[in-house]
Structures are given as structure tokens and as C-alpha cells.
Write a protein that holds these residues in place. Structure first.
Motif, PDB file in Angstrom:
ATOM      1  N   LEU A 148      23.093  38.166   5.916  1.00  0.00           N
ATOM      2  CA  LEU A 148      22.947  36.937   6.296  1.00  0.00           C
ATOM      3  C   LEU A 148      21.781  37.406   7.740  1.00  0.00           C
ATOM      4  CD1 LEU A 148      24.961  35.416   8.635  1.00  0.00           C
ATOM      5  CD2 LEU A 148      26.287  37.962   8.725  1.00  0.00           C
ATOM      6  N   THR A 217      24.442  35.433  13.876  1.00  0.00           N
ATOM      7  CA  THR A 217      25.128  35.630  12.157  1.00  0.00           C
ATOM      8  C   THR A 217      26.842  35.866  12.154  1.00  0.00           C
ATOM      9  OG1 THR A 217      25.352  38.533  13.597  1.00  0.00           O
ATOM     10  CG2 THR A 217      23.678  37.876  12.232  1.00  0.00           C
ATOM     11  N   ARG A 218      27.461  35.642  13.858  1.00  0.00           N
ATOM     12  CA  ARG A 218      28.541  35.905  13.828  1.00  0.00           C
ATOM     13  C   ARG A 218      28.925  34.421  13.603  1.00  0.00           C
ATOM     14  NH1 ARG A 218      32.996  36.256  12.448  1.00  0.00           N
ATOM     15  NH2 ARG A 218      34.776  35.782  13.425  1.00  0.00           N
ATOM     16  N   GLN A 221      29.039  33.750   9.940  1.00  0.00           N
ATOM     17  CA  GLN A 221      30.130  33.540   9.360  1.00  0.00           C
ATOM     18  C   GLN A 221      31.316  32.928   9.647  1.00  0.00           C
ATOM     19  OE1 GLN A 221      30.004  37.829  11.523  1.00  0.00           O
ATOM     20  NE2 GLN A 221      29.573  38.349   9.947  1.00  0.00           N
ATOM     21  N   GLU A 225      33.545  30.891   7.112  1.00  0.00           N
ATOM     22  CA  GLU A 225      34.946  30.342   6.468  1.00  0.00           C
ATOM     23  C   GLU A 225      36.064  29.406   6.912  1.00  0.00           C
ATOM     24  OE1 GLU A 225      36.007  33.120  10.163  1.00  0.00           O
ATOM     25  OE2 GLU A 225      35.149  36.104   8.996  1.00  0.00           O
ATOM     26  N   HIS A 238      32.195  34.046   2.725  1.00  0.00           N
ATOM     27  CA  HIS A 238      31.792  35.301   3.648  1.00  0.00           C
ATOM     28  C   HIS A 238      30.414  35.442   3.698  1.00  0.00           C
ATOM     29  CE1 HIS A 238      32.523  38.921   1.921  1.00  0.00           C
ATOM     30  NE2 HIS A 238      33.356  38.888   1.938  1.00  0.00           N
TER      31      HIS A 238
END
Length: 298
Positions: A148, A217-218, A221, A225, A238
Motif C-alpha cells: 500500500l 493510504t487510508r 483502503q 472496501e 484490502h
């Protein structure tokens, strides 16, 4: 001894000399601040007052509180590395973390998607900049087995379309060149047509957020999702699951463990060997279903 000052000095050393990532630095800080609180609660005056018996008691307490074996291994690694630094600086004569082992962590096989599931996931409707970006990110994660952090750190100049390759900087600031598959190149081409309408200024980031700066990065993710739910993919989608799928599918087809190690950027081949267990598990499942004398019939 000023425990806070010594910790900050250690973190500066990790940042400047060992070039650790901010994520790694945050982990070291969290683990060592935990040890510092334990020392204060037990009237241990500074790092030099901590003995091996104290570290054992500290680790035992963390285990009772539910910390996993893997997390305790990381905790002990942080303690040993920190005390090696203190030894080097002449601030402590011992390393109380040496010789202490963590509880054995159960080996968990990585969860993967099969080829059909990957194909279904990638068939997302591209109708705007965000969906074009998300499609390109997922294709690239699976095509090149990226971590990631490696994905979000990519700049425009890191992709070579003529050579169908990219250059990425992984753990330990090590760079490696990776192939990029045709599907990923096509998705990137579509994304780059949409990108000018989203990017802010001259940001070199390959992937940008809806605000125009480098994507976090979040955010990656969350987008994966979202598409996992939208495409009715079994289990959570993920970034690391796509990396696991890349490794498993490549190893299953080629059987070349060394090549997969190089592509993943693993320093130790033992890390890559987990995928051989995964491949065997798949073969065992096939055997159980297909062999006439594999199981007792009900």
C-alpha cells in the motif's frame, strides 16, 4: 536520565541514519512509550534501571492484556534496537531485551482471491475520475504486487509505458523495478486522461485524491472496501489481499519462489515461503474433493 529526551534522540537516529518510514517510527514510539509507562508505574528510574526480569514481567503483562504474539515480537524488537542505540551512545551498559522470547504466534495463511474473483472485482464501471483512478489502483496492486505504501508513493515519472515497467521504493528505502501487466497499463492510460481534472497544481503523485493532492493510504483502503462491497466480493477487499493474490497466483503458475521473492521485495525468502503453504492448502483441498479414497464417506 531524561527518558523522553533519549527516546526522541533514538527516533531522530532512526529517521536520519536508518531512514525508517513514519509508520515504523510511530510503532517504535508507541512501543517504547508503553515500556516507559511501565517503568514509571514500577518506580524504575530511567532506562538504565530496567533489568531483564522487568522486561519479562512487562511482556507477560502485555500478553495477559491480550497483545498478540506477533505484536509482542515487535515490542521486543523495538526494545532491543533501542538499547543497542543506548549502548552505542554510552547511555546504558546492558540490553535487557536480549534472550527474551515472545509467545509463539499462530501462523496465519494470507487470504487471497481466486482469478475469477479478481476478474469480477476489476470489472467496475468507469464513469468519472474517481472510478478511473480506483480501477487503475486495483489493477496496479494486483499486476505488480505492490505494498500500500509503495502504491501511494508512486509519481508520474515512475511508470514507463514503453517498457511496461515501474520503479518503486520499498522497505528500507530499497528500489526495485517491476513489470506492469497489459490490463494495468490500459487502466492507467484511462486514469491519466481523467487525472488533469482532479489534480491540484503540479503535484507529481500518480494517484491523487478528490482534493487534488497525493492520495492517502487510508483513502485507498476505503475505496477498495467500497468496491469490494459494490462487486459483491467474498470477504473484505484490502490492498494487501491483492498483493497476496498476486504472489499466490504467480507462484502457483511458475513455482519460482526466488522470482516471487524479488518481485515482492522480501529481504528474507522465509517471508515468501508462506505462499508455498498456501499453494499446498489449495492442492490439498482439490485432493480432498477429487480423490476417491481421500475421505471417509458419510
Amino acid at each position: 536520565m531524561d527518558t523522553a529526551a533519549e527516546l526522541e534522540s533514538f527516533l531522530r537516529y532512526l529517521r536520519s541514519e536508518r531512514q525508517c518510514s513514519e509508520h515504523t517510527l510511530a510503532s517504535y514510539r508507541r512501543d517504547l512509550e508503553r515500556l516507559s509507562r511501565y517503568a514509571a508505574d514500577n518506580n524504575l528510574a530511567g532506562w538504565d534501571a530496567i533489568m531483564p526480569r522487568d522486561v519479562r514481567a512487562f511482556v507477560a503483562g502485555a500478553h495477559r492484556e491480550g497483545l498478540s504474539g506477533k505484536s509482542i515480537q515487535r515490542l521486543l524488537s523495538a526494545i532491543r534496537t533501542f538499547y543497542r542505540f543506548l549502548n552505542r551512545e554510552g547511555l546504558c551498559a546492558r540490553n535487557p531485551g536480549l534472550g527474551i522470547s515472545a509467545p509463539r504466534a499462530p501462523r496465519r495463511l494470507p487470504k487471497t482471491l481466486d482469478a475469477d474473483q479478481v476478474g469480477q472485482l476489476m470489472q467496475i464501471p468507469v464513469s468519472d475520475a474517481v472510478s478511473a483512478r480506483d480501477c487503475a489502483m486495483m489493477e496496479l496492486l494486483y499486476s505488480s504486487g505492490l505494498r500500500l505504501a509503495e502504491l501511494v508513493s508512486l509519481d508520474l515519472g515512475d511508470i514507463d509505458f514503453r517498457d511496461a515497467s515501474l520503479v518503486v521504493t520499498g522497505k528500507g528505502r530499497k528500489t526495485r523495478m517491476l513489470p506492469v501487466g497489459g490490463k494495468a497499463l490500459a487502466a492507467l492510460d484511462v486514469w491519466l486522461d481523467w487525472r488533469p481534472g482532479l489534480v491540484r497544481g503540479e503535484d507529481p503523485a500518480l494517484f491523487v485524491s478528490s482534493r487534488g493532492g497525493r492520495i492517502s493510504t487510508r483513502a485507498v483502503q476505503q475505496r477498495l472496501e467500497h468496491w469490494g462491497r459494490h462487486q459483491a466480493t467474498e470477504g473484505q477487499v484490502h490492498p494487501h489481499r491483492l498483493r497476496h493474490s498476486f504472489a499466490s497466483h504467480l507462484l502457483e503458475s511458475s513455482g519460482d519462489l526466488r522470482a516471487v521473492q524479488e518481485l515482492l521485495g522480501h529481504a528474507d525468502i522465509a517471508t515468501t515461503q508462506v505462499y508455498t503453504h498456501l499453494d499446498f492448502q489449495h492442492l490439498a483441498d482439490v485432493y480432498d474433493r477429487a480423490h476417491p479414497r481421500a475421505r471417509k464417506k458419510k
